[in-house]
Design a protein around this motif. Structure first.
Motif, PDB file in Angstrom:
ATOM      1  N   UNK A  32     -13.611   3.791 -15.652  1.00 58.92           N
ATOM      2  CA  UNK A  32     -14.646   3.802 -16.689  1.00 58.92           C
ATOM      3  C   UNK A  32     -16.023   3.647 -16.054  1.00 58.92           C
ATOM      4  N   UNK A  33     -17.036   4.271 -16.659  1.00 62.21           N
ATOM      5  CA  UNK A  33     -18.389   4.219 -16.110  1.00 62.21           C
ATOM      6  C   UNK A  33     -19.252   3.182 -16.818  1.00 62.21           C
ATOM      7  N   UNK A  34     -18.661   2.355 -17.691  1.00 63.67           N
ATOM      8  CA  UNK A  34     -19.424   1.335 -18.394  1.00 63.67           C
ATOM      9  C   UNK A  34     -20.025   0.374 -17.374  1.00 63.67           C
ATOM     10  N   UNK A  35     -21.307   0.018 -17.568  1.00 64.47           N
ATOM     11  CA  UNK A  35     -21.976  -0.863 -16.631  1.00 64.47           C
ATOM     12  C   UNK A  35     -22.734  -0.116 -15.553  1.00 64.47           C
ATOM     13  N   UNK A  36     -22.591   1.178 -15.477  1.00 69.73           N
ATOM     14  CA  UNK A  36     -23.306   1.988 -14.514  1.00 69.73           C
ATOM     15  C   UNK A  36     -24.733   2.246 -14.991  1.00 69.73           C
ATOM     16  N   UNK A  37     -25.600   2.601 -14.031  1.00 75.26           N
ATOM     17  CA  UNK A  37     -27.003   2.851 -14.366  1.00 75.26           C
ATOM     18  C   UNK A  37     -27.419   4.230 -13.877  1.00 75.26           C
ATOM     19  N   UNK A  38     -28.127   4.958 -14.733  1.00 81.31           N
ATOM     20  CA  UNK A  38     -28.664   6.273 -14.420  1.00 81.31           C
ATOM     21  C   UNK A  38     -30.179   6.210 -14.428  1.00 81.31           C
ATOM     22  N   UNK A  39     -30.790   6.809 -13.413  1.00 79.60           N
ATOM     23  CA  UNK A  39     -32.236   7.006 -13.408  1.00 79.60           C
ATOM     24  C   UNK A  39     -32.491   8.441 -13.838  1.00 79.60           C
ATOM     25  N   UNK A  40     -33.135   8.609 -14.980  1.00 79.94           N
ATOM     26  CA  UNK A  40     -33.378   9.937 -15.549  1.00 79.94           C
ATOM     27  C   UNK A  40     -34.810  10.355 -15.288  1.00 79.94           C
ATOM     28  N   UNK A  41     -34.987  11.450 -14.561  1.00 77.83           N
ATOM     29  CA  UNK A  41     -36.313  12.014 -14.301  1.00 77.83           C
ATOM     30  C   UNK A  41     -36.507  13.184 -15.255  1.00 77.83           C
ATOM     31  N   UNK A  94     -37.939   3.655 -26.446  1.00 74.85           N
ATOM     32  CA  UNK A  94     -37.163   3.200 -27.609  1.00 74.85           C
ATOM     33  C   UNK A  94     -35.680   3.494 -27.435  1.00 74.85           C
ATOM     34  N   UNK A  95     -35.348   4.661 -26.856  1.00 77.41           N
ATOM     35  CA  UNK A  95     -33.951   5.048 -26.702  1.00 77.41           C
ATOM     36  C   UNK A  95     -33.289   4.373 -25.496  1.00 77.41           C
ATOM     37  N   UNK A  96     -34.040   4.193 -24.412  1.00 76.97           N
ATOM     38  CA  UNK A  96     -33.466   3.546 -23.227  1.00 76.97           C
ATOM     39  C   UNK A  96     -33.469   2.030 -23.357  1.00 76.97           C
ATOM     40  N   UNK A  97     -34.328   1.506 -24.246  1.00 74.52           N
ATOM     41  CA  UNK A  97     -34.545   0.062 -24.366  1.00 74.52           C
ATOM     42  C   UNK A  97     -34.954  -0.510 -23.009  1.00 74.52           C
ATOM     43  N   UNK A  98     -35.817   0.217 -22.341  1.00 73.95           N
ATOM     44  CA  UNK A  98     -36.282  -0.172 -21.015  1.00 73.95           C
ATOM     45  C   UNK A  98     -37.678   0.404 -20.818  1.00 73.95           C
ATOM     46  N   UNK A  99     -38.365  -0.112 -19.806  1.00 73.34           N
ATOM     47  CA  UNK A  99     -39.685   0.403 -19.465  1.00 73.34           C
ATOM     48  C   UNK A  99     -39.558   1.845 -18.968  1.00 73.34           C
ATOM     49  N   UNK A 100     -40.520   2.684 -19.299  1.00 74.26           N
ATOM     50  CA  UNK A 100     -40.576   4.050 -18.803  1.00 74.26           C
ATOM     51  C   UNK A 100     -41.626   4.114 -17.704  1.00 74.26           C
ATOM     52  N   UNK A 101     -41.256   4.681 -16.568  1.00 80.55           N
ATOM     53  CA  UNK A 101     -42.138   4.739 -15.405  1.00 80.55           C
ATOM     54  C   UNK A 101     -42.793   6.116 -15.331  1.00 80.55           C
ATOM     55  N   UNK A 102     -44.118   6.102 -15.124  1.00 77.34           N
ATOM     56  CA  UNK A 102     -44.866   7.359 -15.150  1.00 77.34           C
ATOM     57  C   UNK A 102     -45.761   7.562 -13.930  1.00 77.34           C
ATOM     58  N   UNK A 120     -46.108  -2.323 -11.514  1.00 80.12           N
ATOM     59  CA  UNK A 120     -44.773  -1.790 -11.224  1.00 80.12           C
ATOM     60  C   UNK A 120     -44.370  -2.082  -9.786  1.00 80.12           C
ATOM     61  N   UNK A 121     -45.340  -1.989  -8.835  1.00 84.99           N
ATOM     62  CA  UNK A 121     -45.009  -2.240  -7.440  1.00 84.99           C
ATOM     63  C   UNK A 121     -44.625  -3.701  -7.239  1.00 84.99           C
ATOM     64  N   UNK A 122     -45.261  -4.611  -8.012  1.00 87.51           N
ATOM     65  CA  UNK A 122     -44.926  -6.029  -7.899  1.00 87.51           C
ATOM     66  C   UNK A 122     -43.547  -6.304  -8.483  1.00 87.51           C
ATOM     67  N   UNK A 123     -43.233  -5.622  -9.612  1.00 88.01           N
ATOM     68  CA  UNK A 123     -41.951  -5.871 -10.273  1.00 88.01           C
ATOM     69  C   UNK A 123     -40.811  -5.124  -9.583  1.00 88.01           C
ATOM     70  N   UNK A 124     -41.050  -3.871  -9.240  1.00 88.64           N
ATOM     71  CA  UNK A 124     -40.005  -3.038  -8.638  1.00 88.64           C
ATOM     72  C   UNK A 124     -40.657  -1.883  -7.900  1.00 88.64           C
ATOM     73  N   UNK A 125     -40.576  -1.881  -6.601  1.00 91.06           N
ATOM     74  CA  UNK A 125     -41.141  -0.801  -5.812  1.00 91.06           C
ATOM     75  C   UNK A 125     -40.451   0.507  -6.128  1.00 91.06           C
ATOM     76  N   UNK A 126     -41.162   1.605  -5.868  1.00 92.77           N
ATOM     77  CA  UNK A 126     -40.599   2.905  -6.231  1.00 92.77           C
ATOM     78  C   UNK A 126     -39.336   3.217  -5.439  1.00 92.77           C
ATOM     79  N   UNK A 127     -39.222   2.672  -4.224  1.00 95.04           N
ATOM     80  CA  UNK A 127     -38.003   2.903  -3.456  1.00 95.04           C
ATOM     81  C   UNK A 127     -36.836   2.153  -4.085  1.00 95.04           C
ATOM     82  N   UNK A 128     -37.079   0.903  -4.467  1.00 91.03           N
ATOM     83  CA  UNK A 128     -36.026   0.127  -5.114  1.00 91.03           C
ATOM     84  C   UNK A 128     -35.634   0.732  -6.451  1.00 91.03           C
ATOM     85  N   UNK A 129     -36.606   1.340  -7.141  1.00 92.04           N
ATOM     86  CA  UNK A 129     -36.329   1.970  -8.429  1.00 92.04           C
ATOM     87  C   UNK A 129     -35.260   3.041  -8.291  1.00 92.04           C
ATOM     88  N   UNK A 130     -35.343   3.844  -7.235  1.00 90.02           N
ATOM     89  CA  UNK A 130     -34.359   4.897  -7.030  1.00 90.02           C
ATOM     90  C   UNK A 130     -33.017   4.333  -6.579  1.00 90.02           C
TER      91      UNK A 130
END
Length: 401
Positions: free
Chosen positions: A1-10, A53-61, A68-78
């Motif tokens: 099962x893939x429950x608990x997995x995370x996808x980064x959608x570009x 609203x649909x991801x219930x998460x911050x959207x990165x632009x 964003x760099x303080x909270x999560x660097x772009x490398x860590x984001x990927x």
């Protein structure tokens, strides 16, 4: 099962970006967390608010954001994702991926990651067929980037052809398959499936055909794709919808079908389920044949069509390691199919009785006899979907062995 997995959608810039919203909903419904990156061009079609609203998460632009760099660097984001999905993957994004550019957040993430990437292309048909895009896609596939689509159909620009982004349901299924490798035993395998009848023109309005519906071939293509194979379906005219997650080439004639198959090589698996016309008119009339009042019936000179199964079975270095044919018979089914397997040089033959009383042509069920080098195996009467799934299971077993 893939429950608990995370996808980064570009989400790239294109009219198909609206489909990304439905994709997020479908993935969340399946228990997959989604974090979104929205390109500047993508924001022209969907808003950060709708994605958030649909991801219930911050959207990165933006690439350069101190917060964003303080909270999560772009490398860590990927690297925090189990899979990166690019949908829509525009011609611009594909070019950046191929060249290794890193001038915005999306391209930097794609360059800085070693995470699995799935791209869903979407662009104008001429952009998709342009030599630059063809070379970019080829190079990206060689680097291990997975692709789903594009589909063929009407474009927002008014043109028709390949370039439409795959439907959200198909992309979601492809995502789930990649997140659960155990469900993808044919991952890394390439398959070609033929389906439907062929239409051999007599004149501009008449043709020679048969009663094949394409149900069985389309079901096989879908089953192999569900098992993880990269599938190309070469199909004659049929009312069956294109299977999700499958590259589809629509053709009319036997010669076009052979060309479509050859263009899809090399492959590991080839399943020839199409009911290809054995003959065609030697000289197609340029104008509609007319009755002249004399009562005489025009004589049609016939010639043989290419034998696609035999041609592919006899290939040298590009022959698929498993070639499977079909034998549609009306009598002595197993005997004729056994002889056909030897004559064609294929590995397996699926024989079925298509006499009118069976209702096989156009129907939902099929009774199969699998002919291999080890002999004949009789399958019970199954739906065509069940036949496809059973064949896919046998193919998995073949490669596992």
């Amino acid at each position: 099962m893939a429950s608990g997995k995370r996808v980064l959608l570009i989400v790239g810039g294109g009219i198909a970006a609206y489909k990304a919203l439905e994709l997020v909903r479908l993935l969340r419904k399946r228990g997959v967390a989604v974090r979104a990156v929205l390109t500047k061009a993508g924001a022209e079609f969907v808003t950060p608010l709708s994605l958030s609203a649909l991801t219930e998460d911050k959207v990165y632009t933006h690439l350069f954001s101190l917060t964003d760099e303080a909270e999560m660097g772009h490398i860590q984001l990927s690297r925090s994702a189990d899979l990166i999905v690019v949908a829509p993957a525009t011609a611009d994004l594909l070019a950046k991926m191929r060249a290794g550019l890193a001038n915005d957040l999306a391209s930097t993430l794609l360059l800085a990651t070693d995470t699995d990437v799935l791209a869903a292309p979407a662009m104008n048909v001429r952009m998709w067929s342009h030599a630059a895009t063809v070379e970019n896609v080829k190079a990206l596939k060689e680097r291990g980037i997975a692709f789903i689509g594009p589909d063929e159909g009407d474009m927002a620009c008014g043109e028709y052809g390949p370039g439409r982004m795959a439907e959200p349901e198909a992309i979601a299924e492809a995502v789930m398959a990649r997140l659960d490798p155990a469900a993808r035993p044919l991952a890394g395998k390439r398959a070609i499936v033929t389906s439907g009848p062929t239409h051999e023109p007599i004149d501009p309005v008449r043709y020679i055909a048969n009663r094949s519906s394409g149900k069985q071939g389309h079901a096989i293509a879908a089953a192999l794709a569900a098992a993880g194979a990269e599938v190309t379906l070469v199909t004659g005219p049929t009312r069956e919808p294109d299977p999700a997650g499958v590259t589809v080439k629509h053709i009319e004639t036997a010669r076009e079908m052979l060309a479509g198959v050859e263009a899809a090589l090399p492959a590991d698996i080839a399943v020839f389920a199409a009911a290809v016309a054995d003959w065609r008119v030697a000289e197609e009339a340029g104008q509609k044949l007319k009755k002249d009042g004399s009562g005489q019936i025009p004589s049609l000179s016939m010639t043989e069509n290419p034998d696609i199964l035999k041609t592919v079975s006899g290939l040298g270095g590009t022959r698929p390691s498993l070639v499977v044919g079909f034998a549609a018979e009306t009598e002595m089914v197993v005997a004729h199919a056994t002889e056909k397997r030897a004559r064609k040089g294929c590995d397996w033959i699926l024989a079925n009785d298509v006499s009118p009383a069976t209702g096989t042509f156009g129907g939902e069920a099929n009774t199969i006899h699998l002919i291999t080098g080890a002999g004949s195996e009789d399958w019970p009467k199954l739906t065509k979907k069940e036949v496809a799934e059973k064949l896919a299971t046998r193919i998995v077993e073949h490669f596992s062995a």
